[in-house]
Design a protein around this motif. Structure first.
Motif, mmCIF file in Angstrom:
data_model
loop_
_atom_site.group_PDB
_atom_site.id
_atom_site.type_symbol
_atom_site.label_atom_id
_atom_site.label_comp_id
_atom_site.label_asym_id
_atom_site.label_seq_id
_atom_site.Cartn_x
_atom_site.Cartn_y
_atom_site.Cartn_z
ATOM 1 N N LEU A 15 -36.348 13.380 -7.118
ATOM 2 C CA LEU A 15 -37.560 14.195 -7.168
ATOM 3 C C LEU A 15 -38.331 14.094 -5.859
ATOM 4 N N PHE A 16 -38.399 12.886 -5.305
ATOM 5 C CA PHE A 16 -39.075 12.712 -4.017
ATOM 6 C C PHE A 16 -38.321 13.414 -2.892
ATOM 7 N N ALA A 17 -36.986 13.364 -2.934
ATOM 8 C CA ALA A 17 -36.183 13.949 -1.866
ATOM 9 C C ALA A 17 -36.159 15.466 -1.921
ATOM 10 N N GLU A 18 -36.340 16.028 -3.122
ATOM 11 C CA GLU A 18 -36.205 17.473 -3.298
ATOM 12 C C GLU A 18 -37.338 18.263 -2.668
ATOM 13 N N VAL B 135 -41.302 30.214 -14.527
ATOM 14 C CA VAL B 135 -40.386 29.677 -13.517
ATOM 15 C C VAL B 135 -39.472 30.786 -13.027
ATOM 16 N N ALA B 136 -39.299 30.864 -11.716
ATOM 17 C CA ALA B 136 -38.387 31.836 -11.110
ATOM 18 C C ALA B 136 -37.397 31.103 -10.227
ATOM 19 N N GLY B 137 -36.258 31.735 -9.947
ATOM 20 C CA GLY B 137 -35.259 31.136 -9.085
ATOM 21 C C GLY B 137 -34.315 30.218 -9.832
ATOM 22 N N ARG B 138 -33.304 29.736 -9.115
ATOM 23 C CA ARG B 138 -32.318 28.844 -9.695
ATOM 24 C C ARG B 138 -32.081 27.668 -8.742
ATOM 25 N N GLY B 139 -31.729 26.506 -9.325
ATOM 26 C CA GLY B 139 -31.418 25.335 -8.511
ATOM 27 C C GLY B 139 -32.562 24.947 -7.596
ATOM 28 N N GLY B 140 -32.245 24.718 -6.334
ATOM 29 C CA GLY B 140 -33.254 24.307 -5.366
ATOM 30 C C GLY B 140 -34.272 25.375 -5.046
ATOM 31 N N ASP B 141 -33.985 26.608 -5.438
ATOM 32 C CA ASP B 141 -34.925 27.713 -5.202
ATOM 33 C C ASP B 141 -35.892 27.915 -6.369
ATOM 34 N N SER B 142 -35.770 27.129 -7.419
ATOM 35 C CA SER B 142 -36.663 27.263 -8.577
ATOM 36 C C SER B 142 -38.096 26.935 -8.183
ATOM 37 N N HIS B 143 -39.031 27.709 -8.683
ATOM 38 C CA HIS B 143 -40.440 27.465 -8.374
ATOM 39 C C HIS B 143 -41.322 28.124 -9.424
ATOM 40 N N ILE B 144 -42.539 27.646 -9.517
ATOM 41 C CA ILE B 144 -43.506 28.189 -10.476
ATOM 42 C C ILE B 144 -44.105 29.467 -9.905
ATOM 43 N N ILE B 145 -44.174 30.492 -10.738
ATOM 44 C CA ILE B 145 -44.750 31.767 -10.295
ATOM 45 C C ILE B 145 -45.917 32.149 -11.201
ATOM 46 N N THR B 146 -46.715 33.060 -10.718
ATOM 47 C CA THR B 146 -47.827 33.629 -11.483
ATOM 48 C C THR B 146 -47.479 35.063 -11.833
ATOM 49 N N ASP B 147 -47.535 35.373 -13.126
ATOM 50 C CA ASP B 147 -47.184 36.715 -13.614
ATOM 51 C C ASP B 147 -45.841 37.166 -13.044
ATOM 52 N N MET B 148 -45.783 38.303 -12.400
ATOM 53 C CA MET B 148 -44.534 38.825 -11.842
ATOM 54 C C MET B 148 -44.399 38.438 -10.362
ATOM 55 N N ASN B 149 -44.595 37.145 -10.107
ATOM 56 C CA ASN B 149 -44.479 36.570 -8.769
ATOM 57 C C ASN B 149 -45.503 37.173 -7.800
#
Length: 238
Positions: free
Chosen positions: A92-95, A169-183
């Motif tokens: 988690l720290f490295a990511e 949540v949007a994206g997959r793997g290392g590109d996953s990130h929290i989004i607001t509404d439709m990004n």
């Protein structure tokens, strides 16, 4: 109501069959480490820190999403589990880019506290150093994707407690990130009620109140469970 009796770390406990191993352990005073678990919202087993061993089952099970069974013998502490937990926290720290000294949650961060409790003083893995930005468009709150551990506590709080459904949540793997509404930018959201519940739910410095500086972001996630309990029992303290 069906009851199951099991043993957790040599302590016998009898609970309803729909009870999770995490809840059953709590009944007998055993604390299992978690980062994604939050009372009042459904568990998803995202962080994998609550993995436990059950005799007769070769794979590790997440305590927050596994319901109890009759005569189970559960172990919550072992060398195997400790190694898994240390590896998970190090990853988690490295990511992401967790620079604790400059973080608003320094000293009040659950990830930081977890690292201390596991005796982690360095990370064995290569840091990814991703180029994540910040969303400071909201008048009250900010989002720093560099500090996010994708526990989805903010998402589940927004959906299950506030009922706004703003975060996802949007994206997959290392590109996953929290989004607001439709990004879109948080400040442009038509669904956000500015309640701040997602900020209270966040275990790190990913969500914060605008204006706080390093080490100032304190939270009380138990207030969220109080809201859920009050709604269920229809008892409100005014």
């Amino acid at each position: 109501m069906s009851i199951a009796t099991l043993t957790i770390d040599d302590k016998q406990v009898s609970v309803a069959v729909e009870t999770t191993v995490l809840e059953a352990a709590h009944e007998v005073g055993i604390k299992i480490p978690t980062l994604c678990h939050l009372k009042g919202v459904d568990d998803v087993g995202a962080c994998r820190l609550c993995l436990v061993e059950v005799e007769g089952i070769p794979k590790l099970l997440s305590a927050c999403t596994t319901t109890v069974r009759e005569d189970w013998v559960v172990h919550t502490e072992s060398e195997r589990l400790r190694n898994y937990r240390k590896m998970t926290v190090e990853l988690l720290f490295a990511e992401r880019n967790h620079v604790c000294a400059a973080c608003v949650a320094n000293g009040h961060c659950e990830l930081q506290t977890m690292a201390y409790s596991l005796g982690i003083d360095h990370v064995r893995f290569d840091y990814c150093y991703p180029k994540w930005g910040m969303d400071m468009s909201h008048p009250l709150f900010g989002m720093d994707h560099n500090r996010c551990i994708l526990c989805t506590r903010c998402v589940r709080t927004c959906w299950h407690i506030e009922g706004a459904g703003t975060k996802n949540v949007a994206g997959r793997g290392g590109d996953s990130h929290i989004i607001t509404d439709m990004n879109e930018d948080w400040g442009d959201s038509a669904t956000c009620t500015s309640c701040g519940k997602c900020v209270q739910a966040c275990p790190t410095g990913a969500l914060f109140q605008i204006g706080v500086t390093a080490g100032e972001m304190e939270r009380d996630p138990s207030r969220l469970n109080d809201i859920v309990t009050a709604r269920r029992k229809k008892e409100w303290n005014v």
